[in-house]
Enzyme design. Sequence first.
Site: not given
Length: 341
Positions: A301, A100, A274, A170
């Site tokens: 995500e 990230h 994701q 997120h």
Amino acid sequence: MIDINNTKTKNIDIIHMKNEYLEVVVTNYGCTIMKFFCMDKEGQFEDVVLGYETVEQYFQCDAYLGGVIGRVANRIDQGTFTLDGKTYKLEINNPPNHLHGGNSGFNNQIFDYKIIDDVTVQFVYLSKDKEEGYPGNLQLTVTYRLENNRLVIKYNATSDKDTIINVTNHSYFNLSAKKENILDHYLQVKADEFACIDKNGLPTGWIEDVTRTPFDFREETRILDSIELPHPQVVLAKGIDHPFLFNSDTNQITLTDRKSGRRLVVSTTLPGAQIYTANYLEGKIGKYKQKYNPRDAICLETQFLPNEINIREDAEMILRKGKTYESMTSYCFDVIEDEKS
Ligand code: BGC
């Protein structure tokens, strides 16, 4: 309508965006969505994301709740990649990999912002050359706009050197407003394929057909019915924590909580997402004094295939000098008619 509150910390504000259908509370610290209110079938306006009460609580980079993630979301193998013959080394903040964007990723940066009109806020951030090891001065713009019952997020970036970019949001969604965990939520994902991960959560490059796996969400499926299946990939990730590769370019993900009637439809210009069932939450206390445990939320995500720079020759996450990265993801909330049995 947009209202602004200052926080205890200089240059960090909390921005309330509100219309007839939605209220979104964001901060220019990481463009973080702190609260997201929408109606249930009874007309109750409740908060459907996890988060913290104060901005200062986000400083510890805890679980990336609601933040914008970058420069590159998810993992990069051993924190290394090669672009145009040059090898770059990034911070290993999730051993043995980079995760990230590193410890000072975009979710931990203060963005400048301006109010464009009464439903639109625009955030800008200059990520300097070599920040967290990435090449190029990257100028990023993130725009949040309320359009009736949708929040539309647009990302735009340019760089003065060839670089890589994979930005996402997120947010941890729980459509019951955390009255229950998300195991009874229903998920539909327009994806025929998912990417396998290794024991560290890193996509290996192995892409598998979802047919007869817990990753087959082509029909709406209760999350509990998939996550309990003894598939090695689910066991490895302690749930779902995998990239899904879309077979459609619109309305790719639908999440429904039949009890509250709330439904979220995610639509994006990006090729995948994701999907993460909050497997690694550790019981910390969030806003409203609630405890955050695994399965208490789901992250959707939208992004390019993680670790793609080490997997595919012409990775889509490469941003060439002089070109513009552009993507859009929208979150549309409505209610379904009646609880199906
Ligand atoms: C990743 C997880 C990671 C989590 C951190 C997700 O996007 O896929 O592996 O633990 O973010 O909050």
